[in-house]
Design an enzyme around this catalytic site. Structure first.
Site, PDB file in Angstrom:
ATOM      1  N   CYS A 167       2.418  -4.791   6.826  1.00  0.00           N
ATOM      2  CA  CYS A 167       2.260  -4.458   5.522  1.00  0.00           C
ATOM      3  C   CYS A 167       3.282  -3.931   4.949  1.00  0.00           C
ATOM      4  CB  CYS A 167       0.916  -3.868   5.496  1.00  0.00           C
ATOM      5  SG  CYS A 167      -0.621  -4.496   6.108  1.00  0.00           S
ATOM      6  N   HIS A 213       0.690  -1.325  -0.058  1.00  0.00           N
ATOM      7  CA  HIS A 213       0.015  -0.005   0.122  1.00  0.00           C
ATOM      8  C   HIS A 213       0.896   1.008   0.210  1.00  0.00           C
ATOM      9  CE1 HIS A 213       0.675   1.162   4.305  1.00  0.00           C
ATOM     10  NE2 HIS A 213       0.798  -0.302   4.606  1.00  0.00           N
TER      11      HIS A 213
END
Length: 240
Positions: free
Chosen positions: A215, A199
């Site tokens: 992440c 992301h």
């Protein structure tokens, strides 16, 4: 987090089950950026890397300039304050993976998108803190422009002020302050969501560090570039 000598990180994550996975879903910063850089290992041979773009070059200035996307104005990145190794650049592929594969080289803080002809696009990334990292092989099952962000219950318990962004309240709307940034790529394994994402992030100073809840984060300008290059259902490999 220190693990017993007989317990590998992969085994620890497997035993942690849904609890660890829900932490991964947070994809939020720890607020500290002090994890040291680890040199890149060689994968099947020496790592032949093209000369990185120069700090003050027009090419780099254009890559990380202010852009308008989806109705949002993404600020320019102060790239002069970032190590040039983390600039987006085309390199000789060091991974040995088939074209179209994404490879996250966690120790080196690099993400590669393998191209045909022996090259790869390389991006600098920030990765998960030890104990929250995921490794293995999966598929980019779903992609989203300007995604919503929904903190897991465990994160809300630690930070009650995030309750307004819970699933029951519809999550955090897309925007420049959203932890998932301008794009999110969702990793599935064996048909199930790993809750692990690639992301965007406005926190350019976190690139090259271990800071998130699991992440892989890229600068917003880089995640937009990656999003536009990644084929549908791309294979992804994450190395620890």
């Amino acid at each position: 987090m220190t693990l017993p000598g007989s317990l590998s990180r992969r085994a620890f994550l497997s035993l942690s089950g849904v609890g660890a996975a829900s932490l991964l879903a947070g994809c939020a910063s720890s607020g500290t950026y002090n994890r040291p850089y680890a040199p890149a290992p060689a994968y099947g041979g020496p790592m032949a890397i093209a000369r990185p773009p120069a700090r003050g070059s027009a090419e780099v200035a254009a890559m990380y300039s202010e852009i308008v996307d989806g109705g949002f104005v993404i600020p320019a990145v102060p790239y002069e304050r970032i190590d040039p190794r983390y600039y987006r650049q085309r390199v000789i592929d060091p991974t040995g993976q088939p074209p179209g594969t994404i490879v996250v080289d966690t120790p080196s803080r690099f993400l590669y998108l393998v191209e045909s002809g022996g090259t790869a696009m390389r991006y600098g990334v920030g990765i998960g803190r030890e104990g929250f990292a995921w490794q293995g092989t999966g598929v980019i099952q779903w992609r989203q422009k300007w995604p919503k962000w929904t903190p897991p219950g465990e994160m809300i318990a630690r930070q009650p002020e995030l309750a307004k962004y819970s699933a029951d309240n519809g999550g955090m709307p897309p925007g420049l302050k959203n932890p998932l940034g301008a794009r999110a790529l969702y990793i599935f394994q064996n048909g199930e969501d790993t809750l692990y994402r690639l992301h965007g992030s406005p926190e350019w100073q976190s690139i090259g560090k271990a800071v998130s809840s699991g992440c892989v984060r890229l600068m917003n300008q880089d995640i937009i570039d990656l999003y536009d290059r990644v084929p549908n259902k791309a294979r992804i490999v994450v190395w620890q």
